[in-house]
Design a protein around this motif. Structure first.
Motif, PDB file in Angstrom:
ATOM      1  N   LEU A  38       0.827  -1.208   0.000  1.00  0.00           N
ATOM      2  CA  LEU A  38       0.000   0.000   0.000  1.00  0.00           C
ATOM      3  C   LEU A  38       0.861   1.257   0.000  1.00  0.00           C
ATOM      4  O   LEU A  38       0.647   2.174  -0.806  1.00  0.00           O
ATOM      5  N   VAL A  39       1.832   1.335   0.895  1.00  0.00           N
ATOM      6  CA  VAL A  39       2.670   2.533   0.980  1.00  0.00           C
ATOM      7  C   VAL A  39       3.544   2.659  -0.261  1.00  0.00           C
ATOM      8  O   VAL A  39       3.821   3.777  -0.723  1.00  0.00           O
ATOM      9  N   LEU A  40       3.961   1.542  -0.830  1.00  0.00           N
ATOM     10  CA  LEU A  40       4.705   1.606  -2.088  1.00  0.00           C
ATOM     11  C   LEU A  40       3.858   2.238  -3.179  1.00  0.00           C
ATOM     12  O   LEU A  40       4.347   3.100  -3.937  1.00  0.00           O
ATOM     13  N   GLU A  41       2.598   1.851  -3.279  1.00  0.00           N
ATOM     14  CA  GLU A  41       1.724   2.451  -4.292  1.00  0.00           C
ATOM     15  C   GLU A  41       1.540   3.941  -4.038  1.00  0.00           C
ATOM     16  O   GLU A  41       1.585   4.746  -4.979  1.00  0.00           O
ATOM     17  N   PHE A  42       1.352   4.326  -2.778  1.00  0.00           N
ATOM     18  CA  PHE A  42       1.273   5.748  -2.441  1.00  0.00           C
ATOM     19  C   PHE A  42       2.539   6.473  -2.890  1.00  0.00           C
ATOM     20  O   PHE A  42       2.474   7.542  -3.506  1.00  0.00           O
ATOM     21  N   VAL A 104      -5.543   6.087  -2.572  1.00  0.00           N
ATOM     22  CA  VAL A 104      -4.733   5.605  -3.699  1.00  0.00           C
ATOM     23  C   VAL A 104      -5.521   4.654  -4.588  1.00  0.00           C
ATOM     24  O   VAL A 104      -5.168   4.455  -5.763  1.00  0.00           O
ATOM     25  N   GLY A 105      -6.572   4.045  -4.048  1.00  0.00           N
ATOM     26  CA  GLY A 105      -7.415   3.154  -4.837  1.00  0.00           C
ATOM     27  C   GLY A 105      -7.136   1.690  -4.552  1.00  0.00           C
ATOM     28  O   GLY A 105      -6.070   1.179  -4.908  1.00  0.00           O
ATOM     29  N   ALA A 106      -8.084   1.017  -3.913  1.00  0.00           N
ATOM     30  CA  ALA A 106      -7.893  -0.391  -3.570  1.00  0.00           C
ATOM     31  C   ALA A 106      -7.710  -1.256  -4.808  1.00  0.00           C
ATOM     32  O   ALA A 106      -7.030  -2.286  -4.770  1.00  0.00           O
ATOM     33  N   LEU A 111      -3.050  -4.810  -9.286  1.00  0.00           N
ATOM     34  CA  LEU A 111      -2.311  -4.482 -10.508  1.00  0.00           C
ATOM     35  C   LEU A 111      -0.838  -4.270 -10.213  1.00  0.00           C
ATOM     36  O   LEU A 111       0.035  -4.698 -10.982  1.00  0.00           O
ATOM     37  N   LEU A 112      -0.538  -3.618  -9.094  1.00  0.00           N
ATOM     38  CA  LEU A 112       0.852  -3.408  -8.707  1.00  0.00           C
ATOM     39  C   LEU A 112       1.529  -4.743  -8.413  1.00  0.00           C
ATOM     40  O   LEU A 112       2.667  -4.981  -8.848  1.00  0.00           O
ATOM     41  N   ALA A 113       0.841  -5.609  -7.682  1.00  0.00           N
ATOM     42  CA  ALA A 113       1.410  -6.922  -7.378  1.00  0.00           C
ATOM     43  C   ALA A 113       1.730  -7.679  -8.664  1.00  0.00           C
ATOM     44  O   ALA A 113       2.795  -8.308  -8.791  1.00  0.00           O
ATOM     45  N   ALA A 114       0.823  -7.625  -9.637  1.00  0.00           N
ATOM     46  CA  ALA A 114       1.061  -8.311 -10.910  1.00  0.00           C
ATOM     47  C   ALA A 114       2.232  -7.689 -11.656  1.00  0.00           C
ATOM     48  O   ALA A 114       3.075  -8.400 -12.217  1.00  0.00           O
ATOM     49  N   GLU A 115       2.324  -6.359 -11.652  1.00  0.00           N
ATOM     50  CA  GLU A 115       3.429  -5.671 -12.328  1.00  0.00           C
ATOM     51  C   GLU A 115       4.775  -6.085 -11.743  1.00  0.00           C
ATOM     52  O   GLU A 115       5.768  -6.226 -12.476  1.00  0.00           O
ATOM     53  N   LEU A 116       4.818  -6.292 -10.441  1.00  0.00           N
ATOM     54  CA  LEU A 116       6.073  -6.629  -9.769  1.00  0.00           C
ATOM     55  C   LEU A 116       6.387  -8.122  -9.814  1.00  0.00           C
ATOM     56  O   LEU A 116       7.393  -8.554  -9.245  1.00  0.00           O
ATOM     57  N   GLY A 117       5.543  -8.897 -10.470  1.00  0.00           N
ATOM     58  CA  GLY A 117       5.805 -10.327 -10.598  1.00  0.00           C
ATOM     59  C   GLY A 117       5.482 -11.125  -9.355  1.00  0.00           C
ATOM     60  O   GLY A 117       6.024 -12.222  -9.162  1.00  0.00           O
ATOM     61  N   LEU A 118       4.573 -10.612  -8.523  1.00  0.00           N
ATOM     62  CA  LEU A 118       4.163 -11.328  -7.313  1.00  0.00           C
ATOM     63  C   LEU A 118       2.994 -12.234  -7.674  1.00  0.00           C
ATOM     64  O   LEU A 118       1.834 -11.986  -7.318  1.00  0.00           O
ATOM     65  N   ALA A 119       3.311 -13.308  -8.378  1.00  0.00           N
ATOM     66  CA  ALA A 119       2.290 -14.132  -9.025  1.00  0.00           C
ATOM     67  C   ALA A 119       1.377 -14.844  -8.043  1.00  0.00           C
ATOM     68  O   ALA A 119       0.250 -15.209  -8.385  1.00  0.00           O
TER      69      ALA A 119
END
Length: 283
Positions: A38-42, A104-106, A111-119
């Motif tokens: 969450l804080v990373l997305e912020f 920031v939007g739940a 989407l962020l997790a997918a972008e970072l490869g956290l499959a």
């Protein structure tokens, strides 16, 4: 190791290919470790100019959730978005995290997790959704009613709560979480200034009885804990004086429901230290 403690963990070399662990690919509940994402997305949105970190919000009575921080305030509180991020990581403030998540939007966290490869990371809402699922599972209308009902539930009923089942709550694997930590450590989870902010705020965490307690003072440890009854966890970055760095994630489960188990915290820290020394040698 403390008797009856089941620990799953993963440790990876941040600047190399080494890794070690046990149960590294098991799906586990991650609880408040989600606040790092969450804080990373912020921080990414702030770096991109999509929001102003100094933007002020008013936290009112209806916003308060259980736990530390803003939940204990008697009056409305005006606070900046960046201070919500600080409270979310420093004292694991559920209210601050929930308010920040709305801003920031739940919907962007998966989407962020997918972008970072956290499959293997599955996000099912934030702190409010976790609490609401717990209330619903025991038939409580609010936190006060839950606090009255929960202690008297039989073990089987407690274990049936969705919050303890990785298939029905926010979950990941130790390997996914160390990947997230390593990306943040290498400035690869977003703009360098965003990653640096997350590392700095993780460094303000007040909890010390798990990872930090296991290492000597000259080893820099930044982390984020997560806690539920019977579940103790922490993820973070361990930096040795010689410059070698590890991303770590450990998840301990006990058959008892008391979350104030110093012995479990210390056992978790010792397990991580043993894994770090297995990878990089004795400290």
């Amino acid at each position: 190791m403390t008797e009856s403690v089941d620990i799953r963990l993963h440790v990876r070399d941040i600047d190399g290919d080494g890794e070690t662990g046990s149960g590294a690919d098991d799906q586990v509940v991650i609880a408040s470790i989600l606040k790092v994402l969450l804080v990373l997305e912020f921080a990414r949105q702030a770096a991109a100019g999509q929001l102003d970190p100094a933007e002020r919000v008013v936290v009112r009575a209806a916003d308060r959730l259980g736990g530390w921080g803003l939940a204990g305030c008697a009056d409305d509180v005006e606070v900046s978005l960046r201070d919500l991020a600080y409270f979310a990581l420093s004292v694991s403030d559920n209210t601050a995290a929930d308010v920040l998540l709305r801003r920031v939007g739940a919907d962007v966290l998966p989407l962020l997790a997918a972008e970072l490869g956290l499959a293997r990371t599955r996000i099912r809402g934030g702190p409010r959704q976790v609490l609401e699922s717990m209330f619903a599972d025991v038939g409580a209308r609010d936190a006060a009613e839950f606090a009255a009902v929960y202690p008297g539930l039989p073990d089987g009923r407690r274990r049936a709560l969705r919050v303890f089942d990785p298939a029905h709550t926010t979950s990941s694997t130790p390997r996914d979480i160390t990947r997230l930590m390593a990306l943040i450590a290498r400035d690869e989870a977003g703009p360098p200034e965003a990653c640096a902010l997350v590392r700095r705020l993780m460094g303000t965490q007040m909890a010390w009885t798990r990872l930090r307690a296991a290492f000597p003072a000259e080893v820099a440890v930044t982390g984020k804990t997560g806690t539920l009854p019977g579940l103790h966890m922490e993820a973070g970055i361990v930096a040795r004086p010689d410059g070698r760095r590890c991303a770590v994630a450990a998840f301990a489960a006990t058959p008892t429901w008391d979350s104030r188990r110093l012995d479990v915290d210390l056992a978790l820290g010792r397990a991580v230290r043993e894994a770090v020394e297995k990878l990089h040698g004795p400290l």
